[in-house]
Motif scaffolding. Structure first.
Motif, short mmCIF file in Angstrom:
data_model
loop_
_atom_site.label_atom_id
_atom_site.label_comp_id
_atom_site.label_asym_id
_atom_site.label_seq_id
_atom_site.Cartn_x
_atom_site.Cartn_y
_atom_site.Cartn_z
N ASP A 282 -20.14 5.53 39.42
CA ASP A 282 -20.08 6.72 38.58
C ASP A 282 -21.01 7.83 39.05
O ASP A 282 -21.30 8.77 38.29
CB ASP A 282 -20.38 6.37 37.11
N PRO B 144 -12.81 8.67 40.54
CA PRO B 144 -13.98 8.08 39.88
C PRO B 144 -13.78 6.63 39.48
O PRO B 144 -12.83 6.27 38.80
CB PRO B 144 -14.15 8.98 38.65
N GLY B 145 -14.72 5.80 39.97
CA GLY B 145 -14.70 4.39 39.64
C GLY B 145 -13.67 3.58 40.36
O GLY B 145 -13.67 2.34 40.29
#
Length: 607
Positions: free
Chosen positions: A70, A231-232
């Motif tokens: 993150d 993201p992630g």
């Protein structure tokens, strides 16, 4: 008269140099530093020996990673940092993988320091630049240092002996230290990650918060830039075609893939299936059972995948992994309790039933290296320990450390009896089937938290054995972010973790075992070791005058750590278990102390 005057001047100069060494000639500039002996590669060397200078450039390397991420900001101790950012950011110096603790110029072309190591100056390369074309400046270096120590407690502790970082020339940065003769200080400063001040303090838009997490692709100076972020889920790096350092001798034959893609997986088995199907190019196995039984799929049988077990990576490092009790909890404060917990761990049974006999039991905090203690202390090592005799366990001098041995019911029952006896000596008693505090009646219970499910099959039998001596243990598997938050804040009874060690231990030992680190959240002193004798030994390690003294001091430290039973050590495998699709390859000889992955590997093509 002139001759007499000249003679007087020479005599005066010699006298001043003798009584004030600091007034002698300026230290010479060096292209490299070495903690052990001299650097292997001379000034002006062409390349590292282990690279292929003719390695082709091109293609995409597909990799996998566990968990999630993150943040792309490497400075604050916040969030889960994405993997691969060392492709984007650079340091003043860089290491070679066929030497122990040698560093060569990267962003800096040269380094110098006095004989007493009281300061170090780095001279930047004139052509070093950021991906936006702006030059790397001394202001960037000073700012990076200041922001690192201001926003990362672990790094602040690591660099605690640096009292000043300042520009001392158009391309020169000097770091001044608060103590002398600490040989490692110039080296650790050279490993500082350098960030672009102008990008983070942008005047054309909103200044970016260097103390916060971010998923905005960050600017760097390295061979790759961030091309895409999900993201992630995934992150992709693309090779910088006009990378300023492409032709440096420390980079020849490296950074060969056009793109490097990391995909994140929440389940290790699903991740392995992605490798089997060809969606991941490279796999580093961490499970003995899978290595023994799960490589009978078609691509493997058809010879399209290579399996190797190189020992290179472990030649330069020691290791301790195991169950780490939180000494900040009163229940773990007595070393007899901690020793009793070790007696309940049956390594031999797990090695037989879970690990196919592949592992070795760890019996040192520096396992696998010449730094590991053995037998009883002798010679210089004994002299070091004698100075601390009234501060350390007597067993250091009388009893070599040995892990308990089980593997069959008779041995395990004997270990259980000894464990119960140790609990009783520490003020506990068995009431019925429960171990309780003899005075308060409070049951002895605790929780083991794990970062993912991989170690659950190791922790559960350990917990079951402890239950047989009345200790109620729960095992809880957390996701990566939960585990990280609880570990950093010391909100745990016991974790499963460890430490890797170089062959030249130094200032980082205070971060691992020092009392100051024990009191600081987010340090690598996970268990909270706070012991004056250990603090003293750690300091002696940092100031060891030569290699024999370093070895003997570390061995002495090892003995004291072991005698206090701070960790229930488990197991290790001293080779890498690699599997990779034949479309990627590496030089015939990997670097002696590493895998060179992915830097010296390249795309060969589909087979």
């Amino acid at each position: 008269m002139i001759n007499r005057f000249q003679t007087l001047l020479v005599t005066l100069a010699l006298l001043m140099a003798a009584i004030s060494p600091g007034l002698s000639a300026e230290p010479t500039w060096r292209h490299a530093t070495a903690m052990i002996g001299e650097p292997k590669y001379p000034e002006g060397f062409e390349r590292f020996d282990y690279v292929n200078p003719d390695a082709p450039k091109g293609g995409t390397l597909k990799l996998s990673e566990d968990g999630s991420f993150d943040t792309l900001n490497p400075i604050p101790a916040k969030g889960d940092l994405a993997v691969g950012l060392d492709l984007v950011f650079e340091t003043l110096m860089t290491s070679s993988e066929d030497e122990i603790s040698s560093n060569y110029g990267l962003l800096a072309e040269a380094v110098r320091y006095p004989d007493d190591y009281s300061w170090v100056t780095y001279r930047l390369r004139e052509g070093a630049r950021w991906h936006d074309g702006e030059p790397v400046t001394v202001e960037d270096v000073v700012w990076s240092f200041e922001q690192t120590v201001a926003n990362n407690p672990q790094r602040e502790f690591y660099y605690r002996h640096v009292i000043k970082a300042e520009a001392t020339g158009p391309r020169e940065i000097t770091f001044t230290f608060d103590e002398k003769n600490n040989k490692e200080l110039p080296k650790i400063v050279g490993e500082l990650i350098i960030l672009p001040k102008h990008w983070w303090e942008s005047e054309s838009g909103e200044p970016r918060a260097i103390d916060e997490t971010t998923l905005q692709p960050v600017l760097g100076s390295g061979p790759y830039r961030i091309a895409n972020v999900r993201p992630g889920d995934s992150i992709t790096f693309e090779r910088v075609e006009d990378y300023w350092g492409a032709d440096l001798n420390v980079n020849v034959g490296q950074n060969n893939f056009d793109e490097i893609e990391y995909t994140y997986f929440g389940d290790r088995n699903v991740e392995f299936e992605a490798f089997k199907s060809g969606n991941v190019d490279f796999w580093q196995e961490n499970e003995a059972k899978r290595w023994a039984n799960a490589y009978d799929f078609p691509a493997m049988e058809e010879g399209r995948i290579t399996r190797e077990e190189p020992e290179n990576l472990y030649r330069s490092s020691g290791i301790l992994v195991g169950f780490i009790p939180n000494l900040r909890r009163e229940k773990f404060s007595d070393p007899r309790v901690r020793q009793a917990l070790n007696l309940a761990y049956d390594f031999e049974e797990q090695n037989r039933t879970l690990f196919f006999g592949q592992y070795q039991r760890i019996n040192s905090f520096y396992y696998g290296t010449e730094l590991a203690s053995s037998g009883l202390p002798q010679g210089q090592e004994l002299e070091i320990l004698e100075r601390l005799r009234d501060k350390i366990p007597e067993s250091v001098f009388t009893t070599p450390y040995e892990n308990p041995v089980a593997g069959d019911p008779t041995k395990l029952r004997a270990n259980f009896r000894k464990a119960v006896s140790l609990f009783e000596e520490a003020g506990y008693t068995l009431r019925g089937n429960q171990m309780v505090n003899a005075e308060t009646g409070e049951p002895f219970t605790f929780e083991i938290i794990l970062n993912g499910p991989i170690i659950e099959k190791v922790a559960l039998p350990f917990a079951q054995n402890l239950k047989r001596i009345g200790v109620d243990v729960s095992v809880r598997v957390l996701d990566s972010s939960q585990y990280t938050n609880r570990e950093r804040s010391r909100d745990f009874d016991m974790i499963y973790y460890g430490w890797a060690q170089t062959l030249s231990p130094g200032n980082e030992q205070a971060e691992f075992w020092g009392s100051q680190a024990a009191a600081r959240e987010g340090s690598a002193n996970y268990g909270g070791i706070a012991d004056p004798a250990i603090d003293e030994l750690v300091r002696e390690v940092a100031f060891a005058k030569d290699r024999p003294t370093l070895i003997n001091t570390v061995r002495a430290l090892d003995r004291v750590l072991l005698a206090n039973h701070f960790v229930i050590p488990t197991y290790t495998f001293r080779k890498s278990r690699l599997a990779y699709w034949n479309r990627i390859t590496h030089p015939e000889e990997l670097p002696y102390y590493g895998l060179g992955f992915p830097s010296v590997w390249w795309l060969k093509g589909d087979e």
